[in-house]
Design a protein around this motif. Structure first.
Motif: not given
Length: 314
Positions: A187-192, A194-206
């Motif tokens: 459910k959580k799609r992003s993490w920060t 070192r100041g950079h936001e990282l968004i989880l890719p969709r299953p197809r991209m993974a």
């Protein structure tokens, strides 16, 4: 006070890293003195042209495939750079990364080249992060499967048996599957970080990340297998290459110079004479490391010349 907040900690960490690298290099030099280099030279000279040609094609295919890793980042960040430019930057960075380390190749060249093409640092960081993640996700999946299903037959004098590799394989496979589960159901799609936001890719991209990276590692192993002329079964060559890749990262020796060879000799010299092993690996270095580096250097020079010609006059 945390260790990272102490002024002496970065210097101590760097000193330990340098000392470890010096120790590794000293051990490799000591080992090199015991090698019959005349036999190695003869093995290199006896490699058939057809074998070199096939291995060369596989090495070229691997570099071409790896050059597509940043295209995943292009889709992920939705930046608009043309595909040929992205693949060129990726190829240059990877070739220099292989020979001089990630800080010089994978990081420095990407930031320099992409920033010249107009990407901001945040976008470059996301592309770089996703590319590195793609590479090691495929490693986790492939190593997990290989170590679990077809564990390497270790030399008779080793105290460790194949069961240890199987346990490691299960752990690696679990890590790769955990990433897929996160991409699909978290459910959580992003993490920060070192100041950079990282968004989880969709299953197809993974799934695409896992597929292209796993294929790349398999092609690399196929090139070594061809150069060994079938004297070692392909699954074993793949296993040793995967082990050698991690050993190279741990030791921080540029290009894994000597580390790749030492791992292959340690794990396979009971099946193939040392001279023949080293001869095949030197051929692999020439085709996979040195050749692409020369091509990348020429391409980078052309990019720099073009950039200077189009630079605004002050």
């Amino acid at each position: 006070m945390k260790l990272t907040e102490r002024p002496w900690w970065p210097w101590a960490k760097r000193a330990v890293g340098i000392a470890f690298m010096v120790l590794v290099v000293a051990l490799l030099v000591k080992y090199a003195r015991t090698v019959d280099w005349q036999e190695v030279r003869q093995s290199v000279q006896e490699l058939p042209r057809s074998v070199l040609f096939q291995a060369g094609l596989l090495c070229a295919a691997s570099h071409l495939l790896y050059s597509c890793f940043d295209l995943v980042g292009r889709r992920y960040t939705r930046h608009g750079l043309p595909v040929p430019q992205v693949m060129s930057v990726n190829f240059i960075s990877y070739a220099f990364n292989l020979n001089f380390g990630s800080l010089v190749g994978g990081v420095a060249f990407r930031y320099r080249l992409y920033s010249r093409l107009g990407l901001d640092y945040a976008t470059i960081t996301r592309v770089l992060t996703l590319s590195m993640l793609t590479n090691w996700l495929g490693y986790l999946l492939l190593a997990g499967i290989v170590f679990t299903v077809a564990p390497l037959e270790l030399p008779p004098n080793w105290k460790m048996d194949s069961h240890g590799l199987q346990l490691l394989g299960i752990a690696l496979l679990a890590a790769a599957l955990a990433y897929l589960l996160l991409c699909g159901w978290s459910k959580k799609r992003s993490w920060t970080i070192r100041g950079h936001e990282l968004i989880l890719p969709r299953p197809r991209m993974a799934l695409l990340q896992l597929a292209i990276s796993s294929a790349n590692w398999m092609i690399m192993a196929a090139a070594v297998y061809i150069l060994l002329q079938g004297k070692i079964a392909y699954p074993q060559v793949l296993s040793v290459l995967l082990i050698a890749a991690v050993a190279g990262v741990i030791t921080h020796v540029p290009a894994g110079l000597g580390v790749l060879e030492a791992v292959f000799v340690a794990l396979l010299s009971h099946k193939v004479p040392e001279g023949q092993l080293l001869g095949a690996l030197l051929g692999y270095r020439a085709l996979y490391y040195i050749g692409p580096l020369l091509a990348a250097a020429l391409l980078y020079l052309a990019v720099e010349v073009k950039a200077r010609r189009h630079a605004p006059i002050a």
